[in-house]
Scaffold this active site. Structure first.
Site, mmCIF file in Angstrom:
data_model
loop_
_atom_site.group_PDB
_atom_site.id
_atom_site.type_symbol
_atom_site.label_atom_id
_atom_site.label_comp_id
_atom_site.label_asym_id
_atom_site.label_seq_id
_atom_site.Cartn_x
_atom_site.Cartn_y
_atom_site.Cartn_z
ATOM 1 N N ARG A 165 4.391 -12.623 9.890
ATOM 2 C CA ARG A 165 5.055 -11.351 9.768
ATOM 3 C C ARG A 165 6.443 -11.445 10.405
ATOM 4 O O ARG A 165 6.599 -12.087 11.436
ATOM 5 C CB ARG A 165 4.246 -10.367 10.608
ATOM 6 C CG ARG A 165 4.161 -8.998 10.134
ATOM 7 C CD ARG A 165 3.016 -8.303 10.857
ATOM 8 N NE ARG A 165 2.005 -7.966 9.879
ATOM 9 C CZ ARG A 165 2.076 -6.866 9.129
ATOM 10 N NH1 ARG A 165 3.019 -5.992 9.301
ATOM 11 N NH2 ARG A 165 1.156 -6.637 8.216
ATOM 12 N N GLU A 177 0.868 -1.165 0.000
ATOM 13 C CA GLU A 177 0.000 0.000 0.000
ATOM 14 C C GLU A 177 0.912 1.224 0.000
ATOM 15 O O GLU A 177 1.788 1.329 0.858
ATOM 16 C CB GLU A 177 -0.878 -0.010 1.263
ATOM 17 C CG GLU A 177 -1.903 1.083 1.214
ATOM 18 C CD GLU A 177 -2.813 1.097 2.440
ATOM 19 O OE1 GLU A 177 -2.844 0.109 3.195
ATOM 20 O OE2 GLU A 177 -3.479 2.130 2.622
ATOM 21 N N LYS A 201 3.862 0.863 9.573
ATOM 22 C CA LYS A 201 4.072 2.129 8.862
ATOM 23 C C LYS A 201 3.448 3.300 9.605
ATOM 24 O O LYS A 201 3.956 4.404 9.570
ATOM 25 C CB LYS A 201 3.492 2.020 7.454
ATOM 26 C CG LYS A 201 4.444 1.328 6.495
ATOM 27 C CD LYS A 201 3.907 1.306 5.090
ATOM 28 C CE LYS A 201 2.884 0.210 4.934
ATOM 29 N NZ LYS A 201 2.507 -0.049 3.546
HETATM 30 P P1 ATP Z 1 2.340 -2.067 7.919
HETATM 31 O O1 ATP Z 1 1.650 -2.727 9.066
HETATM 32 O O2 ATP Z 1 3.791 -1.830 8.151
HETATM 33 O O3 ATP Z 1 1.632 -0.874 7.403
HETATM 34 P P2 ATP Z 1 1.175 -3.502 5.800
HETATM 35 O O4 ATP Z 1 0.942 -4.950 5.810
HETATM 36 O O5 ATP Z 1 -0.012 -2.633 5.988
HETATM 37 O O6 ATP Z 1 2.345 -3.166 6.812
HETATM 38 P P3 ATP Z 1 1.500 -3.346 3.020
HETATM 39 O O7 ATP Z 1 2.069 -2.256 2.201
HETATM 40 O O8 ATP Z 1 0.074 -3.673 2.919
HETATM 41 O O9 ATP Z 1 1.903 -3.030 4.503
HETATM 42 O O10 ATP Z 1 2.370 -4.668 2.810
HETATM 43 C C1 ATP Z 1 2.749 -5.161 1.565
HETATM 44 C C2 ATP Z 1 3.118 -6.605 1.715
HETATM 45 O O11 ATP Z 1 4.183 -6.755 2.640
HETATM 46 C C3 ATP Z 1 1.957 -7.410 2.258
HETATM 47 O O12 ATP Z 1 1.865 -8.612 1.535
HETATM 48 C C4 ATP Z 1 2.317 -7.646 3.688
HETATM 49 O O13 ATP Z 1 1.768 -8.822 4.152
HETATM 50 C C5 ATP Z 1 3.849 -7.682 3.644
HETATM 51 N N1 ATP Z 1 4.412 -7.273 4.925
HETATM 52 C C6 ATP Z 1 4.179 -6.130 5.593
HETATM 53 N N2 ATP Z 1 4.835 -6.106 6.763
HETATM 54 C C7 ATP Z 1 5.509 -7.284 6.848
HETATM 55 C C8 ATP Z 1 6.363 -7.877 7.827
HETATM 56 N N3 ATP Z 1 6.664 -7.255 8.950
HETATM 57 N N4 ATP Z 1 6.879 -9.089 7.558
HETATM 58 C C9 ATP Z 1 6.594 -9.714 6.408
HETATM 59 N N5 ATP Z 1 5.791 -9.221 5.454
HETATM 60 C C10 ATP Z 1 5.247 -8.025 5.659
HETATM 61 MG MG MG Z 2 -1.612 -3.734 4.408
#
Ligand code: ATP
Ligand code: MG
Length: 555
Positions: A258, A34, A268
């Site tokens: 994660r 995102e 984020k």
């Molecule tokens: P955040 O909680 O940091 O905002 P998010 O999951 O909302 O993370 P996205 O941009 O939606 O962030 O994530 C893109 C991809 O990266 C998704 O497939 C998500 O599952 C993966 N991802 C995000 N954070 C992690 C993590 N800590 N470990 C492994 N994969 C991750």
């Molecule tokens: Mg997300």
């Protein structure tokens, strides 16, 4: 290294699918960020996983921006995300945006309405929450649940046309308000948001929810293996429900845990707070767990790949020791960086029996770990900078550095014997004095002496001045998100130390931003992006740990 690694659970699934000829044995993954912030180390492992699987199975991997929420998304983030993925060494097969599918998603929603599987609800957010029920009690039907297909079609069209205010209406899937999985109790599909979108502008005022966008996007792109993190495991039945009801390409979702890292935060939202409230200098502050911050600090892309490989994938949440990432960084830098001398906390060493005005140039190996790294010339003169801590007037027994009567080797030059020091009227040491042994010249040592200590130095006359930034953990506790109170209460107040004037050897004068090197005994460093020929700035990437102990033993 040739040892065959056992398959992880995703590889096992994929190999079974290939064997069964599913989708013609095709593997197609996607990385779906995102664009609401910069990528962090957790994303890096997800990138390695998704692109890595595609590569391993001759498949494809899409980069899809999951830009369904206009409130938080920005084009700046899109550009940085692309840059980070490229820097890690991956190339996507297609660059796609969920927002490009808004029309298709809208039509999917219309299809569900037509099938009597979705309805427009006038309930408020609070009312919808109250209708949900709980894990122990069923929910209650919305009073708007039984609207006719015609009415729903009209209202949904009017929602799109902008006839209603934010929150006035939603579109919900009509599943089962008593479903044991609460996510299937008539989940929201669309909400009204009169907001500008970074790509579609003001064209839309209704936006699909994650659950009604992600699976459909996967399906449109014919993604075979949609890998996401564990918190979506309970969403999987809903992911499947939408795909089945629409009869579209059957993408499948798989979850892994994660990756979290000690002494930092990864969400984020929290990283954004650190940036906005000025706790760090920006998303690419070298203390941030972002890819851009770590890159600026000097972490090589290879270390991210190695780290990701080493930790593998898990089915349960875990927190990985940041020490493991640092180990991967050190390991790569040890093989690839040149050794140079820099004195961070200088005091003058005078070699009293060395001719005044004389300069000798010594040849030093750039990197003993890399035969192809070549050599460089280091000037030696009567006055040198050494580390203040390498001299002690009264030293304990095991102090093998400079103390009156003791001998040490000046790296790549001579053995010197310490004679004492000079102090100012306040008792501060201003000069350390020593005499050198001409026959102990490095490379042609006939002195027959062995000394226990070797120290680094820089010729006063030839030294260049630079700024050095030393970093420590950004947080004082292992898991700041899991402590009482606000995570920011646990910020380490001493996470950055700036040394405005350190002395570096002349070979470093033309270091370019991004250049990495080892300052002997002090750690691995990287020229900062703000570094210029007039003002050199070096970030400490990571300390050396035990490397010098080994070096000293070699003599
Ligand atoms: P955040 O909680 O940091 O905002 P998010 O999951 O909302 O993370 P996205 O941009 O939606 O962030 O994530 C893109 C991809 O990266 C998704 O497939 C998500 O599952 C993966 N991802 C995000 N954070 C992690 C993590 N800590 N470990 C492994 N994969 C991750
Ligand atoms: Mg997300």
């Amino acid at each position: 290294m040739s040892e065959e690694k056992s398959l992880n659970f995703l590889e096992e699934i994929i190999e079974k699918d290939i064997e069964a000829g599913l989708h013609g044995g095709r593997v197609h993954t996607r990385f779906p960020p995102e664009p609401n912030g910069y990528l962090h180390i957790g994303h890096a492992t997800s990138i390695c996983l998704n692109f890595g699987l595609a590569k391993k199975y001759n498949g494809k991997c899409n980069l899809r921006f999951d830009d369904t929420n206009p409130t938080t998304e920005e084009t700046e983030y899109v550009e940085n995300i692309k840059n980070d993925i490229k820097w890690l060494g991956f190339t996507w097969d297609n660059e796609l945006y969920a927002s490009d599918y808004f029309e298709t998603l809208y039509n999917f929603a219309v299809q569900l309405i037509e099938k009597g599987l979705a309805y427009v609800d006038d309930s408020t957010a609070e009312e919808i929450a109250a209708q949900k029920g709980s894990t122990t009690s069923p929910g209650t039907n919305s009073p708007y649940r039984d609207r006719t297909v015609e009415e729903n079609l009209r209202l949904f069209r009017e929602m799109r046309e902008g006839k209603y205010k934010d929150g006035e209406k939603t579109l919900r899937a009509k599943i089962d308000m008593a479903h044991p999985n609460l996510l299937l109790r008539d989940p929201l599909m669309y909400r009204i948001k009169h907001e500008h979108h970074h790509r579609t502008g003001d064209k839309w005022c209704i936006y699909p929810m994650y659950d009604f966008a992600h699976g459909q996007c996967d399906s449109i792109e014919e993604i075979t293996h949609s890998i996401c993190t564990l918190e979506f495991i309970h969403h999987r039945p809903l992911y499947n429900w939408f795909i089945e009801q629409l009869g579209i390409f059957p993408s499948k979702q798989y979850e892994f845990a994660r990756r979290n890292l000690t002494y930092t935060v990864m969400s984020k939202r929290k990283l954004l707070q650190l940036v906005n409230e000025g706790h760090v200098a920006g998303w690419d502050d070298p203390r941030m767990p972002t890819i851009s911050g770590m890159r600026r600090r000097g972490y090589p892309a290879e270390a991210f790949i190695r780290f990701s490989d080493t930790i593998g994938i898990a089915k349960r949440e875990n927190i990985v020791d940041i020490g493991l990432l640092e180990f991967c960084v050190r390991e790569h830098l040890n093989k690839t960086t040149n050794r140079v001398m820099a004195v961070l906390d200088p005091v003058k060493l005078v070699v009293t029996n060395y001719a005044e005005g004389a300069t000798e140039w010594f040849t030093a190996e750039n990197n003993p770990e890399d035969e192809t790294s070549g050599t460089r010339q280091i000037p030696f003169t009567r006055e040198l900078w050494i580390e203040r801590e390498d001299f002690m007037e009264e030293a304990p027994k095991k102090f093998f550095r400079l103390t009156p009567g003791n001998m040490v080797r000046l790296k790549s030059a001579y053995i010197v014997k310490c004679d004492g020091c000079v102090k100012d009227s306040d008792g501060n040491i201003t000069e350390v004095h020593c005499t050198y042994l001409p026959e102990s010249k490095s490379g042609n040592d006939t002195s027959g002496l062995t000394v226990k200590g070797t120290i680094h130095w820089v010729s006063v006359q030839h030294a260049r001045t630079a700024e050095v930034r030393l970093y420590d953990r950004l947080f004082r506790v292992e898991d700041p998100s899991n402590e009482d109170g606000d995570f920011k209460d646990y910020i380490n107040p001493d996470s950055m130390q700036v040394l405005p004037a350190v002395y570096i050897e002349p070979a470093l004068a033309d270091a370019k931003p991004g250049d990495r090197m080892q300052f002997m005994r002090k750690g691995y460093f990287c020229a900062d992006v703000d570094s210029t020929p007039d003002k050199l700035i070096f970030n400490r990437t990571v300390t050396l740990k035990d490397a010098w102990a080994k070096e000293q033993k070699k003599g």
